[in-house]
Design a protein around this motif. Sequence first.
Motif, PDB file in Angstrom:
ATOM      1  N   ALA A   1       0.805  -1.225   0.000  1.00 52.48           N
ATOM      2  CA  ALA A   1       0.000   0.000   0.000  1.00 52.48           C
ATOM      3  C   ALA A   1       0.838   1.277   0.000  1.00 52.48           C
ATOM      4  O   ALA A   1       0.289   2.362  -0.123  1.00 52.48           O
ATOM      5  CB  ALA A   1      -0.926   0.006   1.214  1.00 52.48           C
ATOM      6  N   SER A   2       2.146   1.165   0.165  1.00 52.54           N
ATOM      7  CA  SER A   2       3.047   2.330   0.156  1.00 52.54           C
ATOM      8  C   SER A   2       2.701   3.327   1.254  1.00 52.54           C
ATOM      9  O   SER A   2       2.734   4.542   1.039  1.00 52.54           O
ATOM     10  CB  SER A   2       3.010   3.034  -1.211  1.00 52.54           C
ATOM     11  OG  SER A   2       3.226   2.152  -2.256  1.00 52.54           O
ATOM     12  N   ARG A   3       2.384   2.833   2.436  1.00 55.41           N
ATOM     13  CA  ARG A   3       1.977   3.719   3.536  1.00 55.41           C
ATOM     14  C   ARG A   3       3.055   4.734   3.896  1.00 55.41           C
ATOM     15  O   ARG A   3       2.769   5.905   4.114  1.00 55.41           O
ATOM     16  CB  ARG A   3       1.598   2.884   4.753  1.00 55.41           C
ATOM     17  CG  ARG A   3       0.273   2.187   4.574  1.00 55.41           C
ATOM     18  CD  ARG A   3      -0.156   1.432   5.837  1.00 55.41           C
ATOM     19  NE  ARG A   3      -1.366   0.682   5.561  1.00 55.41           N
ATOM     20  CZ  ARG A   3      -1.387  -0.589   5.155  1.00 55.41           C
ATOM     21  NH1 ARG A   3      -0.252  -1.242   4.997  1.00 55.41           N
ATOM     22  NH2 ARG A   3      -2.519  -1.208   4.917  1.00 55.41           N
ATOM     23  N   ARG A   4       4.308   4.290   3.971  1.00 57.43           N
ATOM     24  CA  ARG A   4       5.387   5.217   4.336  1.00 57.43           C
ATOM     25  C   ARG A   4       5.647   6.234   3.233  1.00 57.43           C
ATOM     26  O   ARG A   4       6.098   7.334   3.501  1.00 57.43           O
ATOM     27  CB  ARG A   4       6.674   4.455   4.647  1.00 57.43           C
ATOM     28  CG  ARG A   4       6.614   3.743   5.985  1.00 57.43           C
ATOM     29  CD  ARG A   4       7.906   3.040   6.280  1.00 57.43           C
ATOM     30  NE  ARG A   4       7.949   1.806   5.488  1.00 57.43           N
ATOM     31  CZ  ARG A   4       8.986   1.002   5.391  1.00 57.43           C
ATOM     32  NH1 ARG A   4      10.111   1.307   5.994  1.00 57.43           N
ATOM     33  NH2 ARG A   4       8.936  -0.087   4.672  1.00 57.43           N
ATOM     34  N   PHE A   5       5.360   5.849   1.994  1.00 61.10           N
ATOM     35  CA  PHE A   5       5.594   6.758   0.877  1.00 61.10           C
ATOM     36  C   PHE A   5       4.497   7.815   0.791  1.00 61.10           C
ATOM     37  O   PHE A   5       4.736   8.936   0.376  1.00 61.10           O
ATOM     38  CB  PHE A   5       5.681   5.974  -0.442  1.00 61.10           C
ATOM     39  CG  PHE A   5       6.275   6.760  -1.561  1.00 61.10           C
ATOM     40  CD1 PHE A   5       7.648   6.881  -1.691  1.00 61.10           C
ATOM     41  CD2 PHE A   5       5.467   7.389  -2.491  1.00 61.10           C
ATOM     42  CE1 PHE A   5       8.214   7.619  -2.725  1.00 61.10           C
ATOM     43  CE2 PHE A   5       6.014   8.126  -3.529  1.00 61.10           C
ATOM     44  CZ  PHE A   5       7.388   8.245  -3.643  1.00 61.10           C
ATOM     45  N   GLY A   6       3.261   7.433   1.153  1.00 69.80           N
ATOM     46  CA  GLY A   6       2.154   8.385   1.154  1.00 69.80           C
ATOM     47  C   GLY A   6       1.300   8.381  -0.100  1.00 69.80           C
ATOM     48  O   GLY A   6       0.252   9.019  -0.147  1.00 69.80           O
ATOM     49  N   SER A   7       1.737   7.654  -1.132  1.00 71.24           N
ATOM     50  CA  SER A   7       0.992   7.488  -2.383  1.00 71.24           C
ATOM     51  C   SER A   7       1.547   6.228  -3.036  1.00 71.24           C
ATOM     52  O   SER A   7       2.567   5.695  -2.585  1.00 71.24           O
ATOM     53  CB  SER A   7       1.156   8.711  -3.290  1.00 71.24           C
ATOM     54  OG  SER A   7       2.499   8.875  -3.668  1.00 71.24           O
ATOM     55  N   PRO A   8       0.914   5.722  -4.087  1.00 66.21           N
ATOM     56  CA  PRO A   8       1.424   4.490  -4.708  1.00 66.21           C
ATOM     57  C   PRO A   8       2.845   4.670  -5.260  1.00 66.21           C
ATOM     58  O   PRO A   8       3.037   5.237  -6.329  1.00 66.21           O
ATOM     59  CB  PRO A   8       0.425   4.203  -5.836  1.00 66.21           C
ATOM     60  CG  PRO A   8      -0.801   4.961  -5.482  1.00 66.21           C
ATOM     61  CD  PRO A   8      -0.347   6.158  -4.709  1.00 66.21           C
ATOM     62  N   LYS A   9       3.816   4.189  -4.511  1.00 62.18           N
ATOM     63  CA  LYS A   9       5.207   4.399  -4.932  1.00 62.18           C
ATOM     64  C   LYS A   9       5.530   3.656  -6.225  1.00 62.18           C
ATOM     65  O   LYS A   9       6.426   4.057  -6.956  1.00 62.18           O
ATOM     66  CB  LYS A   9       6.186   4.007  -3.835  1.00 62.18           C
ATOM     67  CG  LYS A   9       6.204   2.543  -3.463  1.00 62.18           C
ATOM     68  CD  LYS A   9       7.191   2.307  -2.335  1.00 62.18           C
ATOM     69  CE  LYS A   9       7.092   0.898  -1.792  1.00 62.18           C
ATOM     70  NZ  LYS A   9       8.023   0.688  -0.685  1.00 62.18           N
ATOM     71  N   GLN A  10       4.779   2.608  -6.530  1.00 60.59           N
ATOM     72  CA  GLN A  10       5.007   1.888  -7.778  1.00 60.59           C
ATOM     73  C   GLN A  10       4.872   2.826  -8.978  1.00 60.59           C
ATOM     74  O   GLN A  10       5.465   2.605 -10.019  1.00 60.59           O
ATOM     75  CB  GLN A  10       3.999   0.734  -7.939  1.00 60.59           C
ATOM     76  CG  GLN A  10       4.022  -0.287  -6.818  1.00 60.59           C
ATOM     77  CD  GLN A  10       3.042   0.023  -5.704  1.00 60.59           C
ATOM     78  OE1 GLN A  10       2.756   1.176  -5.389  1.00 60.59           O
ATOM     79  NE2 GLN A  10       2.519  -1.032  -5.079  1.00 60.59           N
ATOM     80  N   LEU A  11       4.070   3.902  -8.808  1.00 64.97           N
ATOM     81  CA  LEU A  11       3.812   4.849  -9.888  1.00 64.97           C
ATOM     82  C   LEU A  11       4.632   6.131  -9.785  1.00 64.97           C
ATOM     83  O   LEU A  11       4.575   6.966 -10.684  1.00 64.97           O
ATOM     84  CB  LEU A  11       2.322   5.200  -9.916  1.00 64.97           C
ATOM     85  CG  LEU A  11       1.392   4.024 -10.214  1.00 64.97           C
ATOM     86  CD1 LEU A  11      -0.058   4.456 -10.118  1.00 64.97           C
ATOM     87  CD2 LEU A  11       1.703   3.420 -11.569  1.00 64.97           C
ATOM     88  N   ALA A  12       5.370   6.285  -8.689  1.00 63.15           N
ATOM     89  CA  ALA A  12       6.224   7.473  -8.560  1.00 63.15           C
ATOM     90  C   ALA A  12       7.234   7.461  -9.696  1.00 63.15           C
ATOM     91  O   ALA A  12       7.723   6.406 -10.104  1.00 63.15           O
ATOM     92  CB  ALA A  12       6.931   7.470  -7.203  1.00 63.15           C
TER      93      ALA A  12
END
Length: 193
Positions: A12-23
Motif C-alpha cells: 500500500a506504500s503507507r510510508r511513501f504516502g501514495s502508490p510508490k510503484q507509480l512514482a
Amino acid sequence: MRTGAIVLAAGASRRFGSPKQLAELDGRPLLAHVLDAVTAVPALDPVILVLGAHHEPIRERVDPGRAQVALCLGWEEGMAASLRAGLAAATAEHDLDAVLVVLGDTPRLETDVVREVLAAAHAAPPAVPVRALYDGRPGHPVILPRQLFAAVGELTGDEGARELLDGAPVVLVAAGGPGGLDVDTPESLEALR
C-alpha cells in the motif's frame, strides 16, 4: 535449471504516502524500471508481477510486458501474502526449480545483476539460495530453490525471503551500484535521483 521470477509490488506504500510503484524516476514509474530489468532476461520464465493495493491505477499506467499479473487479494497481511501469491502463480503451470524474487520498488536494479545472480544459482548446489550483496548488505534479487517453496507457504505477516535465509547457507553475489536500494519514502526516491 528452470527459473521463474516474481516481482513483488502489492503493498500500500503507507510510508511513501501514495502508490510508490507509480512514482516517477527518469520520467517513468518505478515499477516499470524493475520490470524492464527482469523481463530482459529470457531465461526467467514465467515472470509474475504481484499487485494488490492500487492495482487498478498501476495496471493503467504500467505495461507489464511479458510479465503475467497475479492479484494478491490478501495484500494487507504483508509481504508473506504477496510472496505466496507470486509463487502460486509461478508454479501453477510451470515445473520450476527456483524462483527469482525482486521488489517492485528497486528501480535501479540492473539487468546484469539479475543475470549474475541467475548464473550463480546455476553454479550453486541445488538447494542453496542465492542473493545479491550491495556494499556488504544483502539485497535483491534473491533466488529461492524449490526446496524452500513449502517454507514460503508457511510465512505470515510481513515476513519475506529474509526470514527463510537467516542462518541458512546462502551464495552471495557482489553487485555494484544502487540497484539494491529500495524506495520507501519520498526522501529515499529523492536520494536515488
